[in-house]
Scaffold this motif. Structure first.
Motif, short mmCIF file in Angstrom:
data_model
loop_
_atom_site.label_atom_id
_atom_site.label_comp_id
_atom_site.label_asym_id
_atom_site.label_seq_id
_atom_site.Cartn_x
_atom_site.Cartn_y
_atom_site.Cartn_z
N UNK A 18 0.83 -1.20 0.00
CA UNK A 18 0.00 0.00 0.00
C UNK A 18 0.87 1.26 0.00
N UNK A 19 1.93 1.27 0.80
CA UNK A 19 2.85 2.40 0.84
C UNK A 19 3.54 2.58 -0.51
N UNK A 20 3.91 1.44 -1.15
CA UNK A 20 4.55 1.51 -2.47
C UNK A 20 3.60 2.12 -3.49
N UNK A 21 2.33 1.68 -3.48
CA UNK A 21 1.33 2.24 -4.40
C UNK A 21 1.12 3.73 -4.13
N UNK A 22 1.09 4.08 -2.85
CA UNK A 22 0.92 5.49 -2.48
C UNK A 22 2.09 6.33 -2.98
N UNK A 23 3.31 5.82 -2.83
CA UNK A 23 4.49 6.54 -3.34
C UNK A 23 4.43 6.68 -4.86
N UNK A 24 3.97 5.63 -5.54
CA UNK A 24 3.87 5.68 -6.99
C UNK A 24 2.82 6.70 -7.43
N UNK A 25 1.67 6.74 -6.73
CA UNK A 25 0.64 7.74 -7.04
C UNK A 25 1.17 9.15 -6.83
N UNK A 26 1.86 9.33 -5.72
CA UNK A 26 2.43 10.64 -5.42
C UNK A 26 3.46 11.03 -6.48
N UNK A 27 4.30 10.11 -6.88
CA UNK A 27 5.31 10.37 -7.91
C UNK A 27 4.64 10.73 -9.23
N UNK A 28 3.55 10.03 -9.58
CA UNK A 28 2.82 10.34 -10.82
C UNK A 28 2.18 11.72 -10.73
N UNK A 29 1.61 12.06 -9.58
CA UNK A 29 1.01 13.38 -9.40
C UNK A 29 2.07 14.48 -9.56
N UNK A 30 3.22 14.27 -8.96
CA UNK A 30 4.31 15.25 -9.08
C UNK A 30 4.74 15.37 -10.54
N UNK A 31 4.88 14.24 -11.20
CA UNK A 31 5.26 14.25 -12.61
C UNK A 31 4.22 14.98 -13.46
N UNK A 32 2.94 14.73 -13.20
CA UNK A 32 1.86 15.41 -13.93
C UNK A 32 1.89 16.91 -13.66
N UNK A 33 2.12 17.29 -12.40
CA UNK A 33 2.19 18.70 -12.07
C UNK A 33 3.38 19.39 -12.74
N UNK A 34 4.50 18.69 -12.82
CA UNK A 34 5.68 19.26 -13.50
C UNK A 34 5.38 19.45 -14.98
N UNK A 35 4.72 18.49 -15.61
CA UNK A 35 4.33 18.62 -17.02
C UNK A 35 3.37 19.78 -17.21
N UNK A 36 2.39 19.89 -16.34
CA UNK A 36 1.41 20.99 -16.43
C UNK A 36 2.11 22.33 -16.23
N UNK A 37 3.03 22.40 -15.28
CA UNK A 37 3.79 23.62 -15.03
C UNK A 37 4.56 24.04 -16.27
N UNK A 38 5.20 23.08 -16.91
CA UNK A 38 5.95 23.37 -18.13
C UNK A 38 5.04 23.91 -19.23
N UNK A 39 3.87 23.30 -19.40
CA UNK A 39 2.92 23.76 -20.42
C UNK A 39 2.41 25.17 -20.09
N UNK A 40 2.13 25.42 -18.82
CA UNK A 40 1.62 26.73 -18.42
C UNK A 40 2.69 27.81 -18.59
N UNK A 41 3.94 27.48 -18.30
CA UNK A 41 5.04 28.44 -18.51
C UNK A 41 5.17 28.77 -19.99
N UNK A 42 5.07 27.76 -20.84
CA UNK A 42 5.15 27.98 -22.29
C UNK A 42 4.00 28.86 -22.75
N UNK A 43 2.79 28.55 -22.31
CA UNK A 43 1.62 29.34 -22.68
C UNK A 43 1.74 30.77 -22.16
#
Length: 156
Positions: free
Chosen positions: A41-66
């Motif tokens: 469960x902790x491993x899945x939680x870490x993976x979800x958190x890592x994916x959320x951070x990755x998604x936020x970084x991608x969104x941040x990059x797109x917003x900076x470009x825009x």
């Protein structure tokens, strides 16, 4: 029930001891399963958190470009607006100048017509004089410079 040698009570004691050890082993096994489940469960939680951070970084990059594209568009629009204001200012000055020239021309033509009626017709050369008055560019007071501020001129 109880045997004369006491074997039955010894056997139930062994049975109770075996049961207690089995219970202990069962509890230990459940504890391990829970620990493994918690780790998963902790491993899945870490993976979800890592994916959320990755998604936020991608969104941040797109917003900076825009954002940078919008800033560039705003800058271009601001420059165009300033250029249009400068051009409008020049056109307004030219329109005012032409309006004054027309008014002056009309006054001169009116005064020439009035004096023409009173003067001798043979002394006035009508077509040549009329042609010079019909072209407003021949009037001297029209050749005045167009005034514009230094800020307006910088945009041209």
């Amino acid at each position: 029930m109880a045997s004369p040698g006491g074997t039955s009570s010894g056997s139930s004691l062994l049975h109770n001891l075996g049961s207690h050890e089995d219970l202990q082993a069962l509890m230990e096994q459940k504890k391990r399963k829970r620990m493994i489940s918690n780790r998963e469960s902790a491993r899945r939680s870490r993976m979800r958190k890592q994916k959320q951070v990755s998604d936020l970084i991608t969104e941040l990059s797109q917003l900076k470009k825009e954002n940078s594209q919008l800033i560039m568009l705003l800058s271009i629009t601001t420059q165009r607006c300033a250029a249009m204001k400068a051009e409008n200012s020049i056109l307004m000055a030219q329109a005012m100048e032409l309006s004054y020239a027309l008014e002056s021309f009309n006054e001169t033509a009116h005064s020439m017509r009035g004096s023409n009626l009173r003067s001798n017709m043979s002394m006035w050369d009508g077509p040549q004089l009329t042609d010079s008055f019909m072209s407003p560019w021949n009037l001297r007071h029209i050749n005045q410079p167009i005034m514009a501020s230094a800020e307006d001129i910088l945009y041209y």
